[in-house]
Design an enzyme around this catalytic site. Structure first.
Site, PDB file in Angstrom:
ATOM      1  N   GLY A 215       0.815  -1.212   0.000  1.00 48.40           N
ATOM      2  CA  GLY A 215       0.000   0.000   0.000  1.00 48.40           C
ATOM      3  C   GLY A 215       0.848   1.261   0.000  1.00 48.40           C
TER       4      GLY A 215
ATOM      5  N   HIS B 227       4.261   2.122  -8.054  1.00 49.92           N
ATOM      6  CA  HIS B 227       3.300   1.009  -8.004  1.00 49.92           C
ATOM      7  C   HIS B 227       2.359   1.062  -9.208  1.00 49.92           C
ATOM      8  CE1 HIS B 227       4.061   1.591  -3.535  1.00 49.92           C
ATOM      9  NE2 HIS B 227       4.316   0.321  -3.684  1.00 49.92           N
TER      10      HIS B 227
END
Ligand code: PAF
Length: 283
Positions: free
Chosen positions: A31, A37
């Site tokens: 996360g 990402h």
């Protein structure tokens, strides 16, 4: 986009996605998503019909005194970003779903886990190998994507997948995706958020000084003088501690004294409590 919190929900949704024989790519994350990402997600989406992103801050890969409690947790914000990228499913289990009471199994990869971050963070790669093996078993993706900023992690995962025969049928391809950098060259990392504005400026010295070291080593020059001046520059520019600056083979991660045609420069250094890592090819 669905968010699965239990294995039952995950399996049900994966069965639905697979019903038409479509392919699934897994992007494992902890996360606090950033452009790095999202680049993994886009690469995954270009190669598979559906992308599953796991978000799990894995306690087993944090050592005593590391930033497990401080590690940013922002599922809502991350979900919004992933929804915009067209991600099919987010796998966001809680620690007790992954490690229920009585959990007792650990995966330990030798060789490539030793040295570099393995030396400074004992047990870290056991934690990574264990969670990634579990994620592969849970999702059984056709392919998985990892960032090359964590080059050693990628080597550990590839070794583990080969050794435990996970590459088929669970994961046919483990892809490494090149580092995504800020405009001043700093490798993107969720931990960059810990840096104060002054530390953030100092941090950009890391990739600049590494590039200068590559120039010094070009043409097969001995690595040590360049590594020595890299260490000096980092300490002079505000880094408090250097964990390592090494030249190693990109596959075996064996230490090298000069370029062998497959060499990479690896660095890990700390500003205050923040540990930054980076790596670059010599040629
Ligand atoms: O690179 C990371 O974010 C983590 O180490 C990973 C691969 C998601 C395992 O927790």
């Amino acid at each position: 986009m669905q968010i699965a919190r239990t294995l039952e929900m995950l399996r049900k949704r994966l069965d639905d996605l697979r019903a038409k024989g479509e392919t699934i790519a897994l992007v494992p994350t902890m996360g606090a998503l950033h452009e790095g990402h999202l680049t993994l997600v886009r690469r995954a989406a270009a190669q598979a019909d559906h992308v599953v992103v796991s978000i799990f801050v894995n306690p087993r890969q944090f050592g005593a005194g590391e930033d497990l409690d401080a590690y940013p947790r922002q599922l809502e914000q991350d979900s919004r970003l992933l929804e915009r990228e067209g991600v099919a499913l987010v796998w966001a289990p809680s620690p007790d779903v992954i490690y229920p009471a009585g959990y007792a199994t650990n995966i330990s990869v030798g060789g490539v886990s030793e040295g570099l971050c393995g030396a400074d963070r004992p047990g870290h790669f056991d934690g990574v190998a264990t969670i990634v093996c579990k994620l592969f078993n849970q999702v059984m993706p056709d392919m998985a994507f990892f960032g090359e900023k964590d080059w050693q992690q990628l080597a550990v995962i590839r070794r583990m997948a080969r050794d435990l025969d996970l590459t088929r049928p669970h994961v046919e391809a483990i892809h490494g995706v090149p580092i995504v950098r800020e405009t001043d060259g700093l490798a993107m990392s969720s931990r960059n958020a810990y840096l104060s504005p002054e530390q953030r400026e100092q941090a950009a010295v890391l990739p600049r000084a590494m590039k200068a070291a590559l120039v010094e080593m070009a043409g097969g020059e001995a690595a040590e003088p360049a590594l020595e001046s890299l260490r000096d520059k980092l300490l002079a520019s505000g880094f408090d501690r250097i964990d390592y600056v090494d030249v190693r083979d990109g596959d075996s991660l064996a230490l090298l004294e000069a370029d062998n045609g497959n060499a990479r420069l690896f660095a890990a250094a700390r500003i205050g409590g923040t540990r930054l890592i980076d790596n670059m090819p010599l040629s």
